[in-house]
Every structure is written in structure tokens, then in C-alpha cells.
Design a protein around this motif. Structure first.
Motif, PDB file in Angstrom:
ATOM      1  N   GLY A 148      43.597 -28.537 -67.966  1.00  0.00           N
ATOM      2  CA  GLY A 148      42.463 -28.195 -68.837  1.00  0.00           C
ATOM      3  C   GLY A 148      41.535 -29.384 -69.001  1.00  0.00           C
ATOM      4  N   ARG A 149      42.131 -30.559 -69.085  1.00  0.00           N
ATOM      5  CA  ARG A 149      41.324 -31.763 -69.307  1.00  0.00           C
ATOM      6  C   ARG A 149      40.457 -32.086 -68.093  1.00  0.00           C
ATOM      7  NH1 ARG A 149      43.483 -37.738 -71.122  1.00  0.00           N
ATOM      8  NH2 ARG A 149      41.414 -38.581 -71.381  1.00  0.00           N
ATOM      9  N   ILE A 150      41.018 -31.954 -66.895  1.00  0.00           N
ATOM     10  CA  ILE A 150      40.216 -32.217 -65.680  1.00  0.00           C
ATOM     11  C   ILE A 150      38.978 -31.333 -65.694  1.00  0.00           C
ATOM     12  CG2 ILE A 150      40.148 -31.977 -63.158  1.00  0.00           C
ATOM     13  CD1 ILE A 150      43.131 -32.540 -63.085  1.00  0.00           C
ATOM     14  N   ILE A 151      39.209 -30.061 -66.060  1.00  0.00           N
ATOM     15  CA  ILE A 151      38.100 -29.098 -66.005  1.00  0.00           C
ATOM     16  C   ILE A 151      37.109 -29.355 -67.138  1.00  0.00           C
ATOM     17  CG2 ILE A 151      37.549 -26.637 -66.222  1.00  0.00           C
ATOM     18  CD1 ILE A 151      40.334 -26.179 -64.769  1.00  0.00           C
ATOM     19  N   GLU A 152      37.627 -29.544 -68.356  1.00  0.00           N
ATOM     20  CA  GLU A 152      36.730 -29.722 -69.507  1.00  0.00           C
ATOM     21  C   GLU A 152      35.923 -31.025 -69.395  1.00  0.00           C
ATOM     22  OE1 GLU A 152      38.514 -30.471 -73.301  1.00  0.00           O
ATOM     23  OE2 GLU A 152      36.656 -29.985 -74.373  1.00  0.00           O
ATOM     24  N   GLN A 153      36.630 -32.093 -69.012  1.00  0.00           N
ATOM     25  CA  GLN A 153      35.943 -33.397 -68.990  1.00  0.00           C
ATOM     26  C   GLN A 153      35.340 -33.702 -67.623  1.00  0.00           C
ATOM     27  OE1 GLN A 153      38.625 -36.381 -70.583  1.00  0.00           O
ATOM     28  NE2 GLN A 153      38.732 -35.376 -72.567  1.00  0.00           N
ATOM     29  N   ARG A 154      35.392 -32.760 -66.717  1.00  0.00           N
ATOM     30  CA  ARG A 154      34.830 -32.934 -65.365  1.00  0.00           C
ATOM     31  C   ARG A 154      35.365 -34.219 -64.730  1.00  0.00           C
ATOM     32  NH1 ARG A 154      34.134 -28.330 -64.498  1.00  0.00           N
ATOM     33  NH2 ARG A 154      33.013 -28.794 -62.582  1.00  0.00           N
ATOM     34  N   LEU A 155      36.691 -34.346 -64.672  1.00  0.00           N
ATOM     35  CA  LEU A 155      37.290 -35.516 -64.022  1.00  0.00           C
ATOM     36  C   LEU A 155      37.286 -35.262 -62.515  1.00  0.00           C
ATOM     37  CD1 LEU A 155      40.238 -36.343 -66.473  1.00  0.00           C
ATOM     38  CD2 LEU A 155      37.859 -37.082 -66.549  1.00  0.00           C
ATOM     39  N   LYS A 186      47.104 -24.210 -58.145  1.00  0.00           N
ATOM     40  CA  LYS A 186      46.473 -25.301 -58.906  1.00  0.00           C
ATOM     41  C   LYS A 186      45.171 -25.738 -58.225  1.00  0.00           C
ATOM     42  CE  LYS A 186      51.002 -26.839 -60.285  1.00  0.00           C
ATOM     43  NZ  LYS A 186      52.108 -27.713 -59.959  1.00  0.00           N
ATOM     44  N   LEU A 187      45.257 -25.863 -56.895  1.00  0.00           N
ATOM     45  CA  LEU A 187      44.043 -26.252 -56.160  1.00  0.00           C
ATOM     46  C   LEU A 187      42.953 -25.210 -56.356  1.00  0.00           C
ATOM     47  CD1 LEU A 187      45.009 -27.687 -52.654  1.00  0.00           C
ATOM     48  CD2 LEU A 187      44.034 -28.880 -54.613  1.00  0.00           C
ATOM     49  N   LYS A 188      43.352 -23.945 -56.270  1.00  0.00           N
ATOM     50  CA  LYS A 188      42.360 -22.863 -56.394  1.00  0.00           C
ATOM     51  C   LYS A 188      41.676 -22.941 -57.759  1.00  0.00           C
ATOM     52  CE  LYS A 188      41.683 -17.886 -55.943  1.00  0.00           C
ATOM     53  NZ  LYS A 188      40.632 -17.921 -56.930  1.00  0.00           N
ATOM     54  N   ARG A 189      42.484 -23.150 -58.786  1.00  0.00           N
ATOM     55  CA  ARG A 189      41.920 -23.199 -60.140  1.00  0.00           C
ATOM     56  C   ARG A 189      40.906 -24.344 -60.269  1.00  0.00           C
ATOM     57  NH1 ARG A 189      45.387 -23.983 -65.594  1.00  0.00           N
ATOM     58  NH2 ARG A 189      43.610 -24.205 -67.013  1.00  0.00           N
ATOM     59  N   LEU A 190      41.256 -25.492 -59.725  1.00  0.00           N
ATOM     60  CA  LEU A 190      40.340 -26.632 -59.813  1.00  0.00           C
ATOM     61  C   LEU A 190      39.083 -26.384 -58.988  1.00  0.00           C
ATOM     62  CD1 LEU A 190      42.764 -29.700 -59.638  1.00  0.00           C
ATOM     63  CD2 LEU A 190      41.659 -28.716 -61.651  1.00  0.00           C
ATOM     64  N   LEU A 191      39.277 -25.860 -57.785  1.00  0.00           N
ATOM     65  CA  LEU A 191      38.119 -25.603 -56.921  1.00  0.00           C
ATOM     66  C   LEU A 191      37.200 -24.560 -57.546  1.00  0.00           C
ATOM     67  CD1 LEU A 191      39.922 -25.614 -53.447  1.00  0.00           C
ATOM     68  CD2 LEU A 191      38.348 -27.348 -54.305  1.00  0.00           C
ATOM     69  N   ALA A 193      36.764 -24.067 -60.556  1.00  0.00           N
ATOM     70  CA  ALA A 193      36.085 -24.667 -61.713  1.00  0.00           C
ATOM     71  C   ALA A 193      35.063 -25.717 -61.264  1.00  0.00           C
ATOM     72  CB  ALA A 193      37.110 -25.302 -62.642  1.00  0.00           C
ATOM     73  N   GLY A 194      34.884 -25.868 -59.952  1.00  0.00           N
ATOM     74  CA  GLY A 194      33.855 -26.787 -59.448  1.00  0.00           C
ATOM     75  C   GLY A 194      34.317 -28.222 -59.341  1.00  0.00           C
ATOM     76  N   ALA A 222      39.115 -24.653 -44.434  1.00  0.00           N
ATOM     77  CA  ALA A 222      38.618 -23.326 -44.856  1.00  0.00           C
ATOM     78  C   ALA A 222      37.998 -23.419 -46.250  1.00  0.00           C
ATOM     79  CB  ALA A 222      39.773 -22.321 -44.844  1.00  0.00           C
ATOM     80  N   GLU A 223      38.329 -24.456 -47.003  1.00  0.00           N
ATOM     81  CA  GLU A 223      37.771 -24.628 -48.352  1.00  0.00           C
ATOM     82  C   GLU A 223      36.608 -25.622 -48.382  1.00  0.00           C
ATOM     83  OE1 GLU A 223      38.146 -22.986 -50.917  1.00  0.00           O
ATOM     84  OE2 GLU A 223      39.967 -21.837 -50.528  1.00  0.00           O
ATOM     85  N   HIS A 224      36.206 -26.130 -47.204  1.00  0.00           N
ATOM     86  CA  HIS A 224      35.060 -27.027 -47.177  1.00  0.00           C
ATOM     87  C   HIS A 224      33.805 -26.225 -47.535  1.00  0.00           C
ATOM     88  CE1 HIS A 224      31.671 -29.246 -45.352  1.00  0.00           C
ATOM     89  NE2 HIS A 224      32.365 -30.296 -45.738  1.00  0.00           N
ATOM     90  N   PRO A 225      32.856 -26.703 -48.298  1.00  0.00           N
ATOM     91  CA  PRO A 225      32.699 -28.075 -48.813  1.00  0.00           C
ATOM     92  C   PRO A 225      33.402 -28.332 -50.154  1.00  0.00           C
ATOM     93  CG  PRO A 225      30.736 -26.835 -49.300  1.00  0.00           C
ATOM     94  CD  PRO A 225      31.654 -25.891 -48.566  1.00  0.00           C
ATOM     95  N   ARG A 226      34.125 -27.324 -50.689  1.00  0.00           N
ATOM     96  CA  ARG A 226      34.768 -27.585 -52.002  1.00  0.00           C
ATOM     97  C   ARG A 226      35.847 -28.663 -51.841  1.00  0.00           C
ATOM     98  NH1 ARG A 226      36.013 -22.283 -55.241  1.00  0.00           N
ATOM     99  NH2 ARG A 226      37.681 -22.025 -53.715  1.00  0.00           N
ATOM    100  N   ILE A 227      36.590 -28.587 -50.711  1.00  0.00           N
ATOM    101  CA  ILE A 227      37.428 -29.729 -50.343  1.00  0.00           C
ATOM    102  C   ILE A 227      36.566 -30.561 -49.406  1.00  0.00           C
ATOM    103  CG2 ILE A 227      39.498 -30.498 -49.119  1.00  0.00           C
ATOM    104  CD1 ILE A 227      40.929 -28.024 -50.150  1.00  0.00           C
TER     105      ILE A 227
END
Ligand code: SF4
Length: 448
Positions: A148-155, A186-191, A193-194, A222-227
Motif C-alpha cells: 500500500g505504501r509503495i502505491i500511495e507514496q509513489r515509491l 504482486k507485480l501486476k498490482r504494482l504495474l 497502479a503505475g 510482454a509488460e514493456h514499457p511498464r517493466i
């Protein structure tokens, strides 16, 4: 009669809030009478766990309420009004890294001599340090709170050790069960969320190379450019790493990987407009091949992981040479000394220094030093120890010695085997200068 060794069960208790390390004079912090040793517990009613929280919770706010535990034990509440963007002038204690709970078969901690510095056994795995310094995490034990913190604080970006997208292989490499090793959700959730992700593969011959590697690269691409990029770095074995499951990375293996991944990279440059999957410099050097050119690395997305360091060093060195404009410099002709470096980098550095000698009139020699402390295939400059450098004494020439700055701790003049710079100087019997390229340039052109 038994003797009991009394050891604390908890060696460091995390205290509430974040501690102020320093307050700049004439800053807003000093006007508020904040002092080093004070702890900021809450900002606008929200808990502060570290300086990232402080930064996030104060950003853009002009009216703030701090709850502070003074170093004297008093509790203060401060009502603050500040101008937009006004800095508090506070610096904070370092983040205490979270530890990982993996048992990676290639973990560098297993390759340390038993008497190595305690800090070399720290298995840090911390998404905050990933954001701040590009440290890799496996995300195997990341908590909901941290997600949650990575997403909220845009880490963002986050640097993630994937190693293999094949779950069985990933779990095997990390030494944990498949449920914990599963990183996909986990990766999907972060990706989604930008959050930008850079991935890493530690390449272990016979385990995650071949088809597993090709699939890993394809899944990540396959996830580029998000990865954004993948760093593929070779397993490093010291003489203390005797795990039978591991096979050393040979020059032949490196040549094969360069050829295999080279084809994929060429395809990516056409389809994605980037090399995307980058091989560690060590792979080219061990293969006896030259590192790729400048355009291969784009904006050097994995430079923190050492990818493209040699190319970037060459570029900066070429700029240095340009400075000399091919003319001997009067203040350099008396400079006679030896540059000590790792055996991997010495063949790269030698011709560059020869050119420099020609241009400037310096008499600098390059000596590649074996790493006997770690042994095995460890040959990078940054892991040389005091004992290794002393063993090169008979090969020194000139009036001084230059060693890589990276052999010293960042905050102390001490090497990995505990030898201090002062002790090394005495043992070598010559002045020793720990340089990076910038300080080397200042040494050559002191007035610039
Ligand atoms: S995640 Fe890193 S520190 Fe932890 S066991 Fe694996 S290699 Fe070692």
C-alpha cells in the motif's frame, strides 16, 4: 553448574517516529526549536515511521501539526505554518533495512569468509531502499502495508529480483515454497497502479539459463514499457560457496549467453525500441568480448546494477583525454605511480591509461590484483580487500598508489577485511589515494 549466556532476544527495538539527526542553522526546523535526537512521531495525526513518511506527509502542506518526543523526554505539539515549498532544514536517521526471509542458493552471504565484517551478512530486502538506491528485492515477504505504501507514496521505480518467471525454478532459486515465491499477482498490482519496475535475473548455469531464461525475458518484455528493463547478471562464486547445486560461470558460458541474448536484444530494438534485456558487464569481460557501444544502453537504466559501467567509464575517460588535447601537461610529467584494480577491469583500464600517459606525460602503471580474500571467480575491483592490495606490493612502481574508491566503506576509510586506509598506507610504504574517476580528474587537473 550451568553457565547461561544471556543474549537479548531483540537486538534493536524500533522506536516510534523518526529521529532528527541534524538541524540546519537558521532553518524553519531551528526556529521551531527542533534539535538532534528529537523524534517526530506524527504529522497531521498520521504516524511517521521514517524520513520517507515525513517527506510524503509534509509534501505540499503549508499548515502542519507535528507531534514530537523531545530528546529530553517531553512531548510537544507544534502548530506550523510555512511558505509553499519551504524546507524544514532537517536531516534524519538512516533507514534500518528490513531483512529477507529467503534462502537463495546463490546468496552472497553464503560466500563470505566467517570472519567477514558483520555488515556483509546483512540480508537487506527493503522496498524503501529499492526506491531510494536501486537495491533489489524479491518481494517474497512484502507486507500489505508495504504494498500500500509503495502505491500511495509513489515509491517508483522498484527494482525486483525475478530470476525466473517459471514458478518452480524461482522457488528453487530462492529456497522457499511456491506460494511465497509467486510474484505475479504482486507485480501486476504494482504495474496496474503505475509503478515502474526494473527486473533482475541472477544467472545460474544449468538452472535458469536456456529455455527458462528465454521465457523469463519474453514474459517480462510482454509488460514493456511498464517493466522498463531487465538486468541479467552472472552468479558470483567465492571459494566459500561450496553448494553443489551451483555451477561456475565460465568464459564459454558467457560467450553462449551473449550470442543467445544478443539475438533477442536485436529483436527488441526493432520491436520495443530498446535493448530491454541487458547483460552485466562482467559477462562480456569474462567472455573476452568488448562491451556494447553507447546506443546499446540507451539512458543506462540499470547503471546502479553495474550494467554499462565499462561503457560509461570509457566515455568519461575519453572526455578526460580530450582535456589534455594530446599535449604533455607540465604539472603531470612528474606523476609516477601505480593504479591497483581488479583483474577483470585491469585489461580495460590499461590501454586507457597508456593513452593518458601519452597525452599528459604521466607515468602511471596499471596492476590487476587477484582477490584472495573471497577467491573463486571474484575479480571485480570493489571487492578487493586490504590484504589483497598489500599482496601487490612487489609490483608497485613510482611514488604513490591509486586504489578504487569503491574498496572503502562509503562512510569510513575501511576495507572489507577491516584494514584501514592508514594501515594500508603504512604496509605499502607509499601514499595511497582512493579515487573514483572524478577525484582522479581533480588529481590531474587540481585547478579545475
Ligand atoms: S534475497 Fe538476497 S539477501 Fe536474501 S537470501 Fe536471497 S540473495 Fe540473500
Amino acid at each position: 553448574m550451568y553457565e547461561f549466556a544471556v543474549t537479548p532476544a531483540v537486538t534493536s527495538i524500533r522506536r516510534r517516529g523518526v529521529e532528527i539527526a541534524e538541524v540546519s542553522p537558521a532553518s524553519l526546523g531551528s526556529e521551531l526549536e527542533l534539535e538532534s535526537g528529537d523524534r517526530i512521531l506524527k504529522v497531521n495525526g498520521r504516524n511517521v515511521r521514517d524520513y520517507l513518511d515525513f517527506r510524503f506527509q509534509t509534501a505540499g502542506e503549508t499548515e502542519l501539526v507535528f507531534e514530537v518526543r523531545k530528546h529530553t523526554g517531553e512531548n510537544w505539539e507544534l502548530q506550523i505554518e510555512r511558505d509553499e515549498g519551504e524546507d524544514f532544514g532537517l536531516s534524519f536517521e538512516q533507514i534500518v533495512p528490513r531483512q529477507c526471509a529467503n534462502e537463495c542458493i546463490f546468496c552472497f552471504c553464503n560466500g563470505n569468509p566467517a570472519d567477514a565484517r558483520p555488515s556483509l551478512f546483512i540480508k537487506d530486502e527493503d522496498v524503501r531502499l529499492s526506491f531510494l538506491y536501486g537495491n533489489y528485492t524479491t518481494m517474497t515477504s512484502i507486507s500489505e502495508d508495504e504494498m500500500g505504501r509503495i502505491i500511495e507514496q509513489r515509491l517508483s521505480p522498484q527494482y525486483v529480483s525475478v530470476h525466473a518467471t517459471d514458478l518452480e525454478v524461482r522457488a528453487y532459486l530462492l529456497g522457499i515454497d511456491k506460494a511465497r515465491a509467486d510474484i505475479a499477482p504482486k507485480l501486476k498490482r504494482l504495474l496496474d497502479a503505475g509503478i515502474e519496475i526494473h527486473a533482475q535475473v541472477v544467472l545460474c548455469p544449468g538452472i535458469n539459463d536456456g529455455e527458462v531464461l528465454r521465457q523469463t525475458i519474453a514474459d517480462l518484455a510482454a509488460e514493456h514499457p511498464r517493466i522498463t528493463s531487465v538486468a541479467i547478471v552472472p552468479l558470483g562464486l567465492t571459494r566459500y560457496n561450496t553448494d553443489k547445486r551451483l555451477t561456475a560461470v565460465t568464459p564459454e558460458f558467457c560467450r553462449q549467453i551473449i550470442d543467445e541474448v544478443g539475438t533477442i536484444q536485436a529483436e527488441f530494438r526493432k520491436t520495443l525500441g530498446t535493448t530491454f534485456a541487458f547483460l552485466g558487464d562482467e559477462i562480456y569481460l569474462r567472455a573476452g568480448r568488448s562491451v556494447p557501444g553507447r546506443s546499446h544502453y540507451g539512458n543506462y537504466p540499470q547503471i546502479e546494477d553495474g550494467i554499462g559501467m565499462v561503457r560509461s567509464f570509457r566515455q568519461q575517460f575519453a572526455a578526460l583525454l580530450k582535456k589534455s588535447a594530446g599535449k604533455p601537461q607540465p604539472h603531470c610529467v612528474n606523476l609516477r605511480g601505480t593504479i591497483l584494480t581488479g583483474t577483470l577491469f585491469a585489461p580495460v583500464l590499461k590501454p586507457l591509461i597508456e593513452n593518458l600517459n601519452e597525452g599528459l606525460g604521466t607515468q602511471l602503471a596499471v596492476v590487476g590484483v587477484e582477490n584472495n580474500y573471497f577467491g573463486g571467480d571474484v575479480s571485480v575491483a570493489g571487492l578487493l580487500t586490504g590484504g589483497d592490495l598489500v599482496s601487490a606490493k612487489q609490483r608497485l612502481s613510482g611514488d604513490f598508489v591509486i586504489i578504487p574508491r569503491s574498496t572503502l566503506k562509503s562512510d569510513e576509510e575501511i576495507m572489507l577485511d577491516g584494514m584501514s586506509l592508514a594501515e594500508l598506507t603504512i604496509k605499502l610504504g607509499l601514499p595511497v589515494y582512493p579515487f573514483d574517476l572524478k577525484s582522479f580528474a581533480q588529481f590531474l587537473w587540481p585547478r579545475n
